[in-house]
Design an enzyme around this catalytic site. Structure first.
Site, PDB file in Angstrom:
ATOM      1  N   GLY A  46      74.129 -42.073  44.356  1.00  0.00           N
ATOM      2  CA  GLY A  46      74.685 -41.828  45.689  1.00  0.00           C
ATOM      3  C   GLY A  46      76.195 -41.731  45.611  1.00  0.00           C
ATOM      4  O   GLY A  46      76.805 -42.156  44.621  1.00  0.00           O
ATOM      5  N   GLN A  51      84.652 -42.494  48.742  1.00  0.00           N
ATOM      6  CA  GLN A  51      84.904 -42.673  47.309  1.00  0.00           C
ATOM      7  C   GLN A  51      85.675 -41.520  46.693  1.00  0.00           C
ATOM      8  O   GLN A  51      86.233 -41.664  45.608  1.00  0.00           O
ATOM      9  CB  GLN A  51      83.577 -42.851  46.560  1.00  0.00           C
ATOM     10  CG  GLN A  51      82.868 -44.153  46.913  1.00  0.00           C
ATOM     11  CD  GLN A  51      81.521 -44.227  46.235  1.00  0.00           C
ATOM     12  OE1 GLN A  51      80.555 -43.610  46.687  1.00  0.00           O
ATOM     13  NE2 GLN A  51      81.446 -44.945  45.116  1.00  0.00           N
ATOM     14  N   CYS A  91      77.996 -49.853  41.450  1.00  0.00           N
ATOM     15  CA  CYS A  91      78.820 -48.977  42.280  1.00  0.00           C
ATOM     16  C   CYS A  91      79.788 -48.210  41.394  1.00  0.00           C
ATOM     17  O   CYS A  91      80.469 -48.809  40.547  1.00  0.00           O
ATOM     18  CB  CYS A  91      79.592 -49.794  43.319  1.00  0.00           C
ATOM     19  SG  CYS A  91      80.588 -48.762  44.406  1.00  0.00           S
ATOM     20  N   LEU A  92      79.858 -46.915  41.593  1.00  0.00           N
ATOM     21  CA  LEU A  92      80.756 -46.078  40.778  1.00  0.00           C
ATOM     22  C   LEU A  92      82.221 -46.463  41.005  1.00  0.00           C
ATOM     23  O   LEU A  92      83.060 -46.185  40.135  1.00  0.00           O
ATOM     24  CB  LEU A  92      80.557 -44.603  41.138  1.00  0.00           C
ATOM     25  CG  LEU A  92      79.181 -44.025  40.797  1.00  0.00           C
ATOM     26  CD1 LEU A  92      79.027 -42.630  41.405  1.00  0.00           C
ATOM     27  CD2 LEU A  92      78.958 -43.987  39.286  1.00  0.00           C
ATOM     28  N   HIS A 133      74.022 -48.716  51.161  1.00  0.00           N
ATOM     29  CA  HIS A 133      75.189 -48.898  50.273  1.00  0.00           C
ATOM     30  C   HIS A 133      76.268 -47.859  50.606  1.00  0.00           C
ATOM     31  O   HIS A 133      77.447 -48.193  50.708  1.00  0.00           O
ATOM     32  CB  HIS A 133      74.708 -48.772  48.814  1.00  0.00           C
ATOM     33  CG  HIS A 133      75.773 -48.806  47.772  1.00  0.00           C
ATOM     34  ND1 HIS A 133      75.897 -49.846  46.859  1.00  0.00           N
ATOM     35  CD2 HIS A 133      76.775 -47.939  47.462  1.00  0.00           C
ATOM     36  CE1 HIS A 133      76.934 -49.602  46.066  1.00  0.00           C
ATOM     37  NE2 HIS A 133      77.472 -48.440  46.397  1.00  0.00           N
ATOM     38  N   GLU A 134      75.836 -46.619  50.800  1.00  0.00           N
ATOM     39  CA  GLU A 134      76.820 -45.543  51.087  1.00  0.00           C
ATOM     40  C   GLU A 134      77.432 -45.708  52.481  1.00  0.00           C
ATOM     41  O   GLU A 134      78.625 -45.447  52.662  1.00  0.00           O
ATOM     42  CB  GLU A 134      76.162 -44.169  50.963  1.00  0.00           C
ATOM     43  CG  GLU A 134      75.490 -43.856  49.627  1.00  0.00           C
ATOM     44  CD  GLU A 134      76.294 -44.218  48.410  1.00  0.00           C
ATOM     45  OE1 GLU A 134      77.534 -44.301  48.492  1.00  0.00           O
ATOM     46  OE2 GLU A 134      75.679 -44.457  47.351  1.00  0.00           O
ATOM     47  N   HIS A 137      80.291 -47.983  52.351  1.00  0.00           N
ATOM     48  CA  HIS A 137      81.542 -47.318  51.917  1.00  0.00           C
ATOM     49  C   HIS A 137      82.225 -46.629  53.105  1.00  0.00           C
ATOM     50  O   HIS A 137      83.449 -46.699  53.245  1.00  0.00           O
ATOM     51  CB  HIS A 137      81.269 -46.261  50.845  1.00  0.00           C
ATOM     52  CG  HIS A 137      81.063 -46.813  49.469  1.00  0.00           C
ATOM     53  ND1 HIS A 137      82.023 -47.522  48.788  1.00  0.00           N
ATOM     54  CD2 HIS A 137      80.019 -46.717  48.614  1.00  0.00           C
ATOM     55  CE1 HIS A 137      81.571 -47.844  47.585  1.00  0.00           C
ATOM     56  NE2 HIS A 137      80.345 -47.364  47.451  1.00  0.00           N
TER      57      HIS A 137
HETATM   58  O1  GNR Z   1      74.809 -45.141  41.216  1.00  0.00           O
HETATM   59  C1  GNR Z   1      74.607 -46.072  42.000  1.00  0.00           C
HETATM   60  N1  GNR Z   1      73.570 -46.915  41.777  1.00  0.00           N
HETATM   61  C2  GNR Z   1      73.139 -47.851  42.692  1.00  0.00           C
HETATM   62  C3  GNR Z   1      72.231 -48.817  42.262  1.00  0.00           C
HETATM   63  C4  GNR Z   1      71.735 -49.755  43.140  1.00  0.00           C
HETATM   64  C5  GNR Z   1      72.129 -49.725  44.460  1.00  0.00           C
HETATM   65  C6  GNR Z   1      73.053 -48.798  44.903  1.00  0.00           C
HETATM   66  C7  GNR Z   1      73.544 -47.846  44.026  1.00  0.00           C
HETATM   67  S1  GNR Z   1      74.683 -46.662  44.596  1.00  0.00           S
HETATM   68  C8  GNR Z   1      75.538 -46.286  43.130  1.00  0.00           C
HETATM   69  C9  GNR Z   1      76.489 -45.120  43.325  1.00  0.00           C
HETATM   70  C10 GNR Z   1      77.592 -45.549  44.243  1.00  0.00           C
HETATM   71  O2  GNR Z   1      78.481 -46.296  43.957  1.00  0.00           O
HETATM   72  N2  GNR Z   1      77.545 -45.081  45.463  1.00  0.00           N
HETATM   73  O3  GNR Z   1      78.467 -45.460  46.358  1.00  0.00           O
HETATM   74 NI    NI Z   2      79.163 -47.415  45.703  1.00  0.00          NI
END
Ligand code: GNR
Ligand code: NI
Length: 143
Positions: A46, A51, A91-92, A133-134, A137
């Site tokens: 995601g 980001q 999270c990236l 999660h997104e 952000h």
């Molecule tokens: O790549 C991602 N893996 C992930 C694993 C478990 C729960 C959420 C994620 S999102 C993350 C990519 C990211 O940072 N998206 O904002």
């Molecule tokens: Ni993230």
């Protein structure tokens, strides 16, 4: 298409609260495409516009095993949620760190696609977790 730079903590720009997308134009289509390319290149499931330093409410995700089913959510709204589930998330923007996060297990979301069409979906599993999660952000939150 172009690969975009992903902001990493402690960059204060990750704390910005994104504003709704108001204009569905060619620039938005290009941003969605560039975000999908950037997500795949970074091996993420995601990516939120925050980001890549665009403070508008859109996100992309692809939770498929084959990484061939990109989805886009513009101005996403969670209409309803049910249950709780704890998952070890990455999270990236926080490379190398994994944290247990508890979220809703199922969500109903309303959003638009890149052309402005409204849709609603019921999500569960990683799809629901990643969407939440997104959206964090977009609200300026990093786990
Ligand atoms: O790549 C991602 N893996 C992930 C694993 C478990 C729960 C959420 C994620 S999102 C993350 C990519 C990211 O940072 N998206 O904002
Ligand atoms: Ni993230």
């Amino acid at each position: 298409m172009a690969k975009l730079e992903i902001l990493e903590v402690p960059d204060p720009r990750l704390r910005t609260v994104a504003k709704p997308v108001e204009t569905f134009d060619d620039e938005l289509v290009r941003l969605v495409e560039d975000m999908i390319e950037t997500m795949y290149d970074a091996r993420g499931i995601g990516l939120a516009a925050t980001q890549v330093n665009v403070h508008r409410r859109l996100l992309v995700l692809d939770v498929s095993d084959e990484q061939d089913t990109p989805r886009e959510y513009v101005n996403p709204e969670i209409l309803d949620s049910e249950g709780t589930e704890t998952c070890e998330e990455g999270c990236l923007s926080v490379p190398g760190i994994y944290a247990n996060v508890t979220r809703a297990e199922r969500v109903r979301v309303r959003a638009r696609d890149r052309t402005g069409n409204v849709f609603e979906e019921d999500l569960d599993g990683m799809h629901a977790i990643c969407l939440q999660h997104e959206i964090d952000h977009l609200d300026g939150k990093v786990f």
